[in-house]
Enzyme design. Sequence first.
Site, PDB file in Angstrom:
ATOM      1  CG  ASP A 153      -3.919 -60.332  59.268  1.00 58.31           C
ATOM      2  OD1 ASP A 153      -3.210 -60.858  60.158  1.00 58.31           O
ATOM      3  OD2 ASP A 153      -3.675 -59.223  58.781  1.00 58.31           O
ATOM      4  CG  HIS A 180      11.446 -66.395  62.442  1.00 53.58           C
ATOM      5  ND1 HIS A 180      12.500 -66.985  61.770  1.00 53.58           N
ATOM      6  CD2 HIS A 180      10.463 -66.216  61.521  1.00 53.58           C
ATOM      7  CE1 HIS A 180      12.157 -67.154  60.501  1.00 53.58           C
ATOM      8  NE2 HIS A 180      10.945 -66.700  60.326  1.00 53.58           N
ATOM      9  CG  ASN A 229      17.571 -63.313  56.781  1.00 52.34           C
ATOM     10  OD1 ASN A 229      17.866 -62.418  55.987  1.00 52.34           O
ATOM     11  ND2 ASN A 229      16.715 -64.270  56.486  1.00 52.34           N
TER      12      ASN A 229
END
Lengths: 363, 363
Positions: free
Chosen positions: A243, A270, A319
């Site tokens: 991670d 993003h 989005n």
Amino acid sequence: MLSVGPVFELINGFRRSKVLFTAVSLGIFDVLAGSETGLPAKELLRSLDTRAHSSRSEEGLERLLKGCASLKLLEPIVQTNRPILYRLTSMSRQYLTSQSPESMVGYIRHSNDVLYPLWSRLDASVLSGEACWTESFGRQNKDIFSSIYEGEGGVERFTQAMDAVATVAASHILQAVDLSWIRCMADLGGSSGALSAAFCERIPHLKSVVIELPHVIPIGQRLLARSNVSESIKARIHFSSGDFFASPEALPRDIDGIPINAYLLSRILHDWRDPLCLDLLRHLYTLLPSSIPSGVVICEMLLNDDGIGPVNANMQDLNMLAQTDGKERSLSEMRNLLEIAGFQRIEGYKTGSLLDVVVAYKT
Amino acid sequence: MLSVGPVFELINGFRRSKVLFTAVSLGIFDVLAGSETGLPAKELLRSLDTRAHSSRSEEGLERLLKGCASLKLLEPIVQTNRPILYRLTSMSRQYLTSQSPESMVGYIRHSNDVLYPLWSRLDASVLSGEACWTESFGRQNKDIFSSIYEGEGGVERFTQAMDAVATVAASHILQAVDLSWIRCMADLGGSSGALSAAFCERIPHLKSVVIELPHVIPIGQRLLARSNVSESIKARIHFSSGDFFASPEALPRDIDGIPINAYLLSRILHDWRDPLCLDLLRHLYTLLPSSIPSGVVICEMLLNDDGIGPVNANMQDLNMLAQTDGKERSLSEMRNLLEIAGFQRIEGYKTGSLLDVVVAYKT
């Protein structure tokens, strides 16, 4: 009086999307991929996997097929007194069949199953500035990826969606920028390594390690194994679980002793806010070697510097608003983050395809 | 390799629709209609009616505004070191503000609140050949209009939606065909009489009676009363309650003694199957006078004769599949029905606007 045409096109945009999504989800293009001459609605209906549905309507299907033909997704063969035959076009064969190397089917399924319903409450995201999973699905998840991955096959669907975009964009990225200086790279959140594979095809001897969450790795490996990627390329792609936001210090610095001189961030930044991106970029800067050319390669859509246009970048920005904690950025916003993180030479390239590219060099 | 562009445009169509729908539903264009110079996101946010929402985010709103600007729905005024101002374009002023005579706001609200969620299960309609209200909303209604009208303000929303399309299409219809032979007409299912009003503007001395279901009449009358239609035109539009499919024999044959020589069917036939349409058309043929020019005027989108294209007609056909018991028809399908009903001279005109027109003369 101005024509109402452009407004009407926007109003009807969702109908066009759903015609495409529905034809893909019913498997129409895959069935037609097996027919050179084309099929009439009646025969097509027999071949569709409609086990989940109790009723079958030739008329309903024919109307969908005509809609697809009007959108140039199918080529109709109209004969007097005989049923219309429907055949794939070059475009639908290339992008809308599951087996095509450039298949967009994964991304279309993600758009149909997740994004279309998620966007139903875009208004909530606009007013709160946050994702609208709760408003659209009633979910109360602790992080965005547990939302995206939720449901049976959720991880696989999202992985295939990301693969689809990466595969189609890859050739444009590699055409826009010379990445031959990369010898060994880590592909952060690289799903099944679709972009790694495209880079390996182009850059001789390149090795890549895909860093993914533990539960994504087996799915990514399986998808790569059954992909069209050649065996010799597959052998150059490794997988390692991690991670990288929680423990960036645990990221690998080499593959089999060869120093990693590039970190690839394809649609990673993003998803997140500036401070988190900055933390990661700072860590990557530290991890990169100084003795050889090194840097980060960021693949995302770039907004214009005033944040307005290209249209698809703005749509992707919204989005991200509905779906994540992040946003699309302009090259100047990227440059700002990268400079704070220590990078000096920063170059941006608009590809005109599904992903643009920013390269920031440490040396 | 073909460009993925056209496929990507289709995939993203729903995002563009929702950006428009969200901006309309938040009232952004109406607020900006009051500003000549344009407003920054911060000021706009203060003026929006966001009482229903607990949180307000300037960032979320700014990102929506940039999306609107990328779609040319707003004109951005970009100034160095100052917030961007957003101003209406000629197009958004004409079609996206509530008070404009050509406002499409009603149709956009209907699209956002009803059609977008309804279309989420287009697949069910394609496979069953029937409307998907149950699959999309869990509703089990006995007829389609109780579904369309359901919910608070449902009748008003749908009436305004129909008005919007009728008003914008009217001038194109009247330009395409000479309807000066009509002296007195009945506007079947004519909502608030928007199309009747446009016809009355063009045809001197024309009178029209709108036939609507009893619970729609007061709403239609109220909407006409507060519309931009002049008082002298309003005085020529009457309302009469009736269910013309259940009791076509009860339709009026005159207004104040003047014989009705035209029945207007604007987006009526496309809601129903052929046999029901045929019954109605046969009745209308009987009701029309033979001593003077008379006929029916049908305003709908016309499909090409092979049923493929124009795109918006196919999208509307699938909208009818998802929503009603009906379909869009080609001129040859219309002609077939009308000839069986007894009409002889049948003329079709494609307007290129939101509605085409078919005229069938009895004499």
